[in-house]
Design an enzyme around this catalytic site. Structure first.
Site, PDB file in Angstrom:
ATOM      1  N   CYS A  50       0.828  -1.207   0.000  1.00  0.00           N
ATOM      2  CA  CYS A  50       0.000   0.000   0.000  1.00  0.00           C
ATOM      3  C   CYS A  50       0.861   1.254   0.000  1.00  0.00           C
ATOM      4  O   CYS A  50       0.519   2.256  -0.642  1.00  0.00           O
ATOM      5  CB  CYS A  50      -0.925   0.006   1.217  1.00  0.00           C
ATOM      6  SG  CYS A  50      -2.077  -1.383   1.279  1.00  0.00           S
ATOM      7  N   ARG A 127      -7.870  -4.073  -3.084  1.00  0.00           N
ATOM      8  CA  ARG A 127      -7.340  -2.953  -3.864  1.00  0.00           C
ATOM      9  C   ARG A 127      -8.302  -2.669  -5.017  1.00  0.00           C
ATOM     10  O   ARG A 127      -8.158  -3.206  -6.112  1.00  0.00           O
ATOM     11  CB  ARG A 127      -5.944  -3.286  -4.392  1.00  0.00           C
ATOM     12  CG  ARG A 127      -4.962  -3.633  -3.310  1.00  0.00           C
ATOM     13  CD  ARG A 127      -3.566  -3.912  -3.854  1.00  0.00           C
ATOM     14  NE  ARG A 127      -2.767  -4.543  -2.828  1.00  0.00           N
ATOM     15  CZ  ARG A 127      -2.229  -3.910  -1.789  1.00  0.00           C
ATOM     16  NH1 ARG A 127      -2.394  -2.610  -1.657  1.00  0.00           N
ATOM     17  NH2 ARG A 127      -1.531  -4.565  -0.885  1.00  0.00           N
TER      18      ARG A 127
END
Length: 213
Positions: A50, A127
């Site tokens: 991330c 995601r």
């Protein structure tokens, strides 16, 4: 035992409305009216994949802005966690996170956008990336697994392609880049197909013709 029901937004329909707490205060979908919006979720703050994605979005923020597009992140973490993580990224990588991040502790936005998928996690967003147009219509969406980071350049490419299609009423081929030829919509009638070869396009067959913008 009933399985969890996962809802998903639909392309070319109104994007789910939201009113959410972010690192830049309360944000709503209506705040972005008149602009394109890339809304993207990540599984958790202070995680390595991330972090690379946020660096990628942040270093390309000006390119998105040049296309009249705002960025908006999201995870099921608190505002304080988001602030601390953004500060950590700036301190450790020299990259400032300039866009807001939704603190979706209630998972309300994540559930509305189908970011929570039981096959991956019941408590973390996958995601997911959504491109929403200036009228609040969802134009593109992509889901990635938690283990693999996204290509931010691909979202820039898709955004440019969508804007080109809207402006010129054309389609774009695989991996289209600005300056490449675009695809002319195929004829809708047999009569139009008969004359397509003589209409001045780069003609291959009646259903496949391109042109330079």
């Amino acid at each position: 035992m009933n399985e969890a029901v996962v809802t998903f937004p639909q392309l070319n329909q109104a994007a789910p409305a939201f009113n959410a707490k972010t690192t830049h205060g309360i944000k709503t979908l209506e705040d972005y009216k008149g602009k394109w919006l890339v809304l993207f979720s990540h599984p958790a703050d202070f995680t390595p994949v991330c972090t690379t994605e946020f660096i990628g979005f942040a270093t390309r923020a000006e390119q998105f802005a040049a296309l009249n597009c705002e960025l908006l992140g999201l995870s099921i973490d608190s505002v304080h966690s988001h602030i601390a993580w953004a500060r950590s990224i700036e301190q450790n990588f020299g990259v400032k996170i300039t866009f807001p991040i939704i603190a979706d502790l209630s998972m309300a936005v994540a559930k509305a956008y189908g970011m929570i998928q039981p096959g991956a996690s019941d408590t973390a967003a996958v995601r997911a990336t959504f491109i929403i147009d200036p009228n609040g219509i969802l134009r593109a969406m992509v889901y990635y697994p938690m283990s693999n980071g996204r290509s931010i350049d691909e979202f820039l490419r898709v955004l440019r392609a969508l804007q080109t299609s809207d402006e010129h009423k054309v389609a774009t081929p695989e991996n289209w880049q600005p300056g490449d030829d675009v695809i002319v919509p195929p004829p809708a009638t047999s009569a139009d197909a008969d004359i397509r070869k003589d209409q001045g396009y780069n003609y291959v067959d009646w259903y496949y013709s391109t042109k330079t913008l």
